[in-house]
Design a protein around this motif. Structure first.
Motif, PDB file in Angstrom:
ATOM      1  N   TRP A   1       0.849  -1.185   0.000  1.00 42.56           N
ATOM      2  CA  TRP A   1       0.000   0.000   0.000  1.00 42.56           C
ATOM      3  C   TRP A   1       0.897   1.252   0.000  1.00 42.56           C
ATOM      4  CZ3 TRP A   1      -1.390  -4.538   2.212  1.00 42.56           C
ATOM      5  CH2 TRP A   1      -2.686  -5.021   1.943  1.00 42.56           C
ATOM      6  N   LYS A   2       0.500   2.260  -0.762  1.00 46.13           N
ATOM      7  CA  LYS A   2       1.318   3.466  -0.907  1.00 46.13           C
ATOM      8  C   LYS A   2       0.840   4.616  -0.025  1.00 46.13           C
ATOM      9  CE  LYS A   2       2.685   2.295  -5.620  1.00 46.13           C
ATOM     10  NZ  LYS A   2       2.731   2.736  -7.036  1.00 46.13           N
ATOM     11  N   THR A   3      -0.296   4.459   0.639  1.00 48.37           N
ATOM     12  CA  THR A   3      -0.804   5.492   1.530  1.00 48.37           C
ATOM     13  C   THR A   3      -1.234   4.848   2.837  1.00 48.37           C
ATOM     14  OG1 THR A   3      -3.039   5.262   0.645  1.00 48.37           O
ATOM     15  CG2 THR A   3      -1.624   6.945  -0.355  1.00 48.37           C
ATOM     16  N   ASN A   4      -1.248   5.687   3.897  1.00 40.04           N
ATOM     17  CA  ASN A   4      -1.730   5.203   5.181  1.00 40.04           C
ATOM     18  C   ASN A   4      -3.244   5.135   5.171  1.00 40.04           C
ATOM     19  OD1 ASN A   4       0.795   5.017   6.741  1.00 40.04           O
ATOM     20  ND2 ASN A   4       0.888   7.229   6.415  1.00 40.04           N
ATOM     21  N   GLY A   5      -3.784   4.272   6.024  1.00 46.14           N
ATOM     22  CA  GLY A   5      -5.231   4.183   6.140  1.00 46.14           C
ATOM     23  C   GLY A   5      -5.659   2.788   6.527  1.00 46.14           C
ATOM     24  N   VAL A   6      -6.975   2.596   6.593  1.00 45.69           N
ATOM     25  CA  VAL A   6      -7.556   1.278   6.860  1.00 45.69           C
ATOM     26  C   VAL A   6      -8.151   0.769   5.559  1.00 45.69           C
ATOM     27  CG1 VAL A   6      -9.260  -0.020   8.166  1.00 45.69           C
ATOM     28  CG2 VAL A   6      -8.031   1.862   9.258  1.00 45.69           C
ATOM     29  N   PHE A   7      -7.697  -0.390   5.095  1.00 45.61           N
ATOM     30  CA  PHE A   7      -8.104  -0.943   3.815  1.00 45.61           C
ATOM     31  C   PHE A   7      -8.795  -2.286   4.048  1.00 45.61           C
ATOM     32  CE2 PHE A   7      -4.380   1.682   3.275  1.00 45.61           C
ATOM     33  CZ  PHE A   7      -4.758   2.548   2.242  1.00 45.61           C
ATOM     34  N   THR A   8      -9.869  -2.541   3.325  1.00 40.63           N
ATOM     35  CA  THR A   8     -10.601  -3.803   3.436  1.00 40.63           C
ATOM     36  C   THR A   8     -10.364  -4.631   2.180  1.00 40.63           C
ATOM     37  OG1 THR A   8     -12.309  -2.797   4.807  1.00 40.63           O
ATOM     38  CG2 THR A   8     -12.838  -4.894   3.757  1.00 40.63           C
TER      39      THR A   8
ATOM     40  N   VAL B   1      -7.020  -4.290   6.889  1.00 40.60           N
ATOM     41  CA  VAL B   1      -5.593  -4.067   7.085  1.00 40.60           C
ATOM     42  C   VAL B   1      -5.367  -2.593   7.410  1.00 40.60           C
ATOM     43  CG1 VAL B   1      -3.301  -4.220   6.056  1.00 40.60           C
ATOM     44  CG2 VAL B   1      -5.037  -5.915   5.464  1.00 40.60           C
ATOM     45  N   THR B   2      -4.657  -2.329   8.486  1.00 40.96           N
ATOM     46  CA  THR B   2      -4.322  -0.966   8.884  1.00 40.96           C
ATOM     47  C   THR B   2      -2.897  -0.651   8.456  1.00 40.96           C
ATOM     48  OG1 THR B   2      -5.801  -1.081  10.786  1.00 40.96           O
ATOM     49  CG2 THR B   2      -4.091   0.607  10.833  1.00 40.96           C
ATOM     50  N   ILE B   3      -2.736   0.330   7.558  1.00 42.83           N
ATOM     51  CA  ILE B   3      -1.422   0.731   7.080  1.00 42.83           C
ATOM     52  C   ILE B   3      -1.097   2.090   7.685  1.00 42.83           C
ATOM     53  CG2 ILE B   3      -0.038   1.298   5.058  1.00 42.83           C
ATOM     54  CD1 ILE B   3      -0.695  -1.658   5.356  1.00 42.83           C
ATOM     55  N   GLY B   4       0.023   2.208   8.342  1.00 42.11           N
ATOM     56  CA  GLY B   4       0.427   3.424   9.032  1.00 42.11           C
ATOM     57  C   GLY B   4       1.091   3.036  10.337  1.00 42.11           C
ATOM     58  N   ASN B   5       1.345   4.017  11.155  1.00 47.75           N
ATOM     59  CA  ASN B   5       1.957   3.744  12.447  1.00 47.75           C
ATOM     60  C   ASN B   5       0.863   3.271  13.391  1.00 47.75           C
ATOM     61  OD1 ASN B   5       4.964   4.800  12.461  1.00 47.75           O
ATOM     62  ND2 ASN B   5       3.729   6.094  11.112  1.00 47.75           N
ATOM     63  N   ALA B   6       0.563   2.015  13.318  1.00 43.17           N
ATOM     64  CA  ALA B   6      -0.548   1.451  14.079  1.00 43.17           C
ATOM     65  C   ALA B   6      -0.232   1.441  15.554  1.00 43.17           C
ATOM     66  CB  ALA B   6      -0.834   0.034  13.609  1.00 43.17           C
ATOM     67  N   ILE B   7      -1.218   1.761  16.362  1.00 41.57           N
ATOM     68  CA  ILE B   7      -1.082   1.735  17.817  1.00 41.57           C
ATOM     69  C   ILE B   7      -2.063   0.700  18.343  1.00 41.57           C
ATOM     70  CG2 ILE B   7      -1.342   3.054  19.943  1.00 41.57           C
ATOM     71  CD1 ILE B   7      -0.643   5.535  18.384  1.00 41.57           C
ATOM     72  N   ASN B   8      -1.543  -0.231  19.122  1.00 36.82           N
ATOM     73  CA  ASN B   8      -2.388  -1.288  19.659  1.00 36.82           C
ATOM     74  C   ASN B   8      -3.148  -0.801  20.884  1.00 36.82           C
ATOM     75  OD1 ASN B   8      -1.578  -3.140  17.722  1.00 36.82           O
ATOM     76  ND2 ASN B   8       0.292  -3.598  18.852  1.00 36.82           N
TER      77      ASN B   8
ATOM     78  N   LEU C   1      -1.459   6.631  13.381  1.00 39.06           N
ATOM     79  CA  LEU C   1      -1.066   7.988  13.042  1.00 39.06           C
ATOM     80  C   LEU C   1      -0.924   8.115  11.535  1.00 39.06           C
ATOM     81  CD1 LEU C   1       1.528   8.419  15.897  1.00 39.06           C
ATOM     82  CD2 LEU C   1      -0.596   9.702  15.680  1.00 39.06           C
ATOM     83  N   VAL C   2      -1.296   9.302  10.996  1.00 31.75           N
ATOM     84  CA  VAL C   2      -1.361   9.483   9.544  1.00 31.75           C
ATOM     85  C   VAL C   2      -0.585  10.742   9.146  1.00 31.75           C
ATOM     86  CG1 VAL C   2      -2.872   9.753   7.560  1.00 31.75           C
ATOM     87  CG2 VAL C   2      -3.610   8.371   9.509  1.00 31.75           C
ATOM     88  N   ASP C   3       0.197  10.609   8.055  1.00 26.77           N
ATOM     89  CA  ASP C   3       0.851  11.762   7.432  1.00 26.77           C
ATOM     90  C   ASP C   3      -0.087  12.265   6.347  1.00 26.77           C
ATOM     91  OD1 ASP C   3       2.403  13.608   6.161  1.00 26.77           O
ATOM     92  OD2 ASP C   3       3.942  12.185   5.488  1.00 26.77           O
ATOM     93  N   THR C   4      -0.835  13.331   6.638  1.00 28.07           N
ATOM     94  CA  THR C   4      -1.895  13.761   5.716  1.00 28.07           C
ATOM     95  C   THR C   4      -1.380  14.547   4.524  1.00 28.07           C
ATOM     96  OG1 THR C   4      -2.260  15.729   7.070  1.00 28.07           O
ATOM     97  CG2 THR C   4      -3.619  13.806   7.552  1.00 28.07           C
TER      98      THR C   4
END
Length: 791
Positions: free
Chosen positions: A646-653, A673-680, A687-690
């Motif tokens: 994945w090339k962008t952060n976010g939550v993808f189904t 699938v959560t792409i980014g700096n996931a925090i449990n 966290l997202v770089d917008t």
């Protein structure tokens, strides 16, 4: 001081008086208990004489409730019907006939009772035609009276809490046993009579009664199930394959688990549940029921033919005439009345191959008391074996054969079924025969070449079951008349692939591209692909990958004959199964990570099966705007492994479907699938770089779906406002991947909150100071009584 002393003295006198009174009361209570209540595990004797040997209490009169093997007030349920056999009547009241479940019952023409293949007796319910309702009301009333009688018996001697309620491993004489706790039988229990037929056991259980799986109650020295009474206030449970003896009088329900046997009666004031059980009313003393010998074939025998005579010895111990019934689950049965001792038979026919059948046997001695014996037995019919091929002539791999010969092979079916067979030689000669009997079958060959090896393929199919046998054999012709070896040329190999599946009126794609020439001194090239689809069509040169449409469902033999440039011929066969409808593949499974970072490959594995055994492929939507991934077709059940980034952060189904070769599409499987700096957890989000500047700008809360503020600090950590209230809640360290509560100074708009708090404190403090100065200025003094408190 004197007053205090006087008060203390009075208190002591009162305490001493209370102690004396309490001692007297406790002494009387203790003495009364010694003489009124028996100790646990002892026998209460109400006579000063020596106790007499135990013979048991008086019998419990069941009244007309004793006419039933099972009697209940609400429901009687049978969950494994084919394995249940109840000998004796069963009844419901006030429950109606519909509360009989799992008995496949049929009402008698009189309307007064019903019958069932699982009950050797009659089934009565409160809504049957008169006089049944009155009969059932009386029986239920007698059952309740018998329970009260059995449970309240207190005639000495009474044995209390024998074994602490754990009866496993004990041997008990006749008697009245009382338990104020639950009772369990976790190992075998033995009831030991005195040698007579009048020994009585009554068990009063204030709780549940359980016998563990595979445990038994054993009766010795004349003990009889009809003289054993279990009066139980709570649920009675007979464990799987256990054997229980006696009459159960339950105030609630009785559960008889899988394979358990009850010799006695199940009389419940609520319900009775069965699960493939044998329940047998005890026979009366003095007249024994008929006895069964070993059946032929024996119980659980296998490989029986589709027609045979089943037999069993039945004998009455007293030599009485008896009636018997033998019934097979295929519908064959026989009823005989007034029979004498001997072997009894049932002719069985019309059986299916590879099937388990059950035979029920019931024999009743009608003399005096209708004693009976019932049992059931099972057998399996043989598999429908495929045809058998004998030794060919000429034998396999024979040499120096002539250029014209008759090739032969014996073909026989073990069950004698008719046979369809095909004989094909690589020179192109073949024969197809349908409906043949057992025997030797032949193929005439001619036009063969010198010094050439030929292959003969044999396919024989049982016309009844479709079972088939296939084999191939070779032979080599002799040299030229001059004695010189001919130029050696091997026949090509025809590979039709397969087996195939398809749907009527939809073209089936065939693939013979795996066919090839075989290297010799002169291999040549393939020049012709002749296909035969055996649905009324003949061989045609259709190329290596033709399609064919079938209009009728069935299984067809498909033949591919290939011809090479040197006149060599190869023949291959396969099958195609055509169905009327197509069942889509199963919903696929997908395994792989659920979190990650951008621009990183992650591996996923997907698996599904097709009920029709069609080839399947997978279509994957990654939910990020990229082109969907589609696999190639492969065999049912083959897993597909792939990667994605994945090339962008976010939550993808991720969404996955399986498609079969006939166009069937499965259900959709999803994976988030959560792409980014996931925090449990405890806070689930990322966290997202917008704006793509490499700095994380906001926090996405998975629980609420909201985006809140995040701020990078000079040390590289991030402050996070997780709930959007303007207050920093947490600190995330991307280097350590740690997540901690925020305890430092406020940031952002937090200074407003602190400023407000300081302002409030300042106002309150200033107000108090002004008030104190005003009191002093006015010369305010506390009242005298208040000043005393301040000292």
């Amino acid at each position: 001081m004197k007053g205090k002393t006087k008060k203390m003295k009075k208190a002591v006198e009162i305490s001493i008086s209370l102690i004396i009174v309490m001692s007297l009361v406790l002494g009387i209570f203790y003495t009364a208990n010694i003489f009124a209540a028996p100790c646990e595990g002892t026998v209460t004797i109400n006579s000063e004489e020596d106790p007499q040997p135990l013979a048991g209490p008086a019998v419990v009169d069941l009244g007309t409730a004793g006419d039933f093997a099972i009697l209940a007030e609400t429901t009687i349920t049978n969950t494994v019907t084919d394995l249940t056999l109840i000998t004796g009547d069963i009844g419901l009241s006030p429950g109606f006939r519909a509360a009989f479940t799992g008995f496949a019952y049929a009402r008698d023409s009189s309307g007064q009772f019903s019958t069932s293949p699982y009950v050797v007796g009659r089934m009565y319910a409160a809504n049957d035609a008169p006089p049944t309702p009155a009969k059932m009301t009386t029986a239920v009333g007698n059952m309740e009276t018998a329970y009260t009688d059995a449970y309240t018996r207190d005639t000495a001697p009474v044995i209390v809490n024998e074994g602490g309620g754990h009866l496993g491993g004990l041997t008990l004489a006749p008697g009245l046993y009382k338990f104020d706790t639950a009772v369990d039988i976790n190992t075998d229990l033995t009831l030991n009579g005195t040698g007579g037929s009048d020994d009585i056991w009554i068990f009063q259980v204030a709780g549940t009664l359980d016998i563990a799986s595979a445990q038994h109650i054993t009766l010795i020295n004349g003990a009889e199930a009809d003289n054993i009474f279990w009066a139980v206030t709570d649920v009675v449970t007979l464990g799987t394959t256990s054997v229980f003896e006696g009459n159960i009088l339950a105030q609630t329900m009785i559960r008889i688990l899988t394979g358990a046997t009850l010799h006695g009666r199940a009389l419940a004031q609520t319900q009775v549940t069965l699960d493939g059980n044998t329940v047998t009313v005890p026979p009366l003393a003095g007249n024994l029921p008929p006895v069964f010998g070993t059946p032929s074939p024996v119980n659980n025998s296998i490989n029986q033919t589709k027609e045979f005579v089943w037999s069993i010895p039945i004998n009455d111990t007293e030599g009485d005439l008896f009636n018997y019934n033998i019934s097979c689950s295929n519908g064959n049965f026989t009823n005989v009345t007034v029979a004498t001792n001997g072997t009894k038979t049932l002719s069985i026919s019309g059986l299916e191959q590879s099937t388990t059948y059950t035979i029920w046997v019931n024999a009743t001695d009608p003399a005096g008391s209708a004693e009976w014996t019932r049992a059931w037995y099972q057998f399996n019919t043989t598999d429908n074996f495929s045809p058998i091929l004998g030794t060919p002539s000429p034998v396999n791999e024979s040499i120096n054969q002539s250029l014209a010969l008759t090739w032969q092979i014996p073909i026989s079916d073990p069950e004698g079924d008719l046979i369809d067979y095909n004989l094909s030689c690589s020179n192109g000669d073949f024969t197809n025969i349908t409906g043949a009997s057992n025997g030797t079958n032949s193929l005439s060959l001619s036009g063969l070449s010198y010094s050439t090896t030929y292959t003969v393929w044999v396919n024989a199919t049982d016309a009844g079951s479709g079972g088939w046998t296939r084999a191939w054999y070779t032979f080599t012709t002799g040299t030229t008349p001059e004695g010189r070896p001919a130029v050696r040329h091997y026949a090509p190999t025809a590979d039709p692939n397969g087996p195939y599946t398809g749907i009527i009126n939809i073209p089936v794609q065939f693939d013979g591209s795996g066919s090839h020439v075989n290297f010799g001194e002169d291999a040549g090239t393939l020049i012709e692909y002749d296909w035969g689809f055996y649905d009324g069509d003949t061989l045609h040169n259709l190329g290596p990958t033709p399609t064919h449409t079938y209009t009728t469902a069935g299984t067809y033999t498909v033949t591919l004959r290939v011809l090479d440039s040197k006149d060599g011929i190869g023949i291959g066969k396969t099958t195609v199964t055509i169905k009327t409808t197509n069942t889509p593949p199963t919903t696929p499974t997908i395994t792989g990570p659920t979190t990650g970072n951008i621009n990183t490959d992650y591996s996923y594995t997907i698996t599904a099966t097709d009920p029709d055994n069609n080839n399947i492929r997978y279509v994957i939507d990654w939910n990020d705007g990229t082109t969907k991934t589609t696999s190639t077709f492969s065999a049912s059940g083959t897993s597909y492994a792939t990667t994605h980034k994945w090339k962008t952060n976010g939550v993808f189904t991720i969404k996955v479907n399986a498609e079969d070769s006939n166009g069937g599409i499965s259900g959709t499987t999803t994976k988030q699938v959560t792409i980014g700096n996931a925090i449990n957890p405890p806070v689930n989000g990322y966290l997202v770089d917008t704006n793509g500047d490499g700095i994380l700008d906001s926090f996405h809360n998975n629980a609420t779906g909201a985006n809140t503020t995040a701020q990078k600090q000079t040390d590289g950590t991030y402050l996070i406002d997780t709930n959007g209230d303007g207050i920093w809640d947490n600190v995330y360290d991307p280097a350590k991947k740690t997540y901690t509560p925020y305890n430092g100074a406020s940031a952002g708009t937090n200074w407003l909150l602190w400023a407000g708090i300081i302002a409030v404190i300042s106002i309150v403090t200033g107000g108090l100071a002004m008030l104190m100065r005003r009191r002093k200025t006015l010369g305010y003094e506390y009242p005298a009584h208040e000043r005393g408190k301040l000292k």
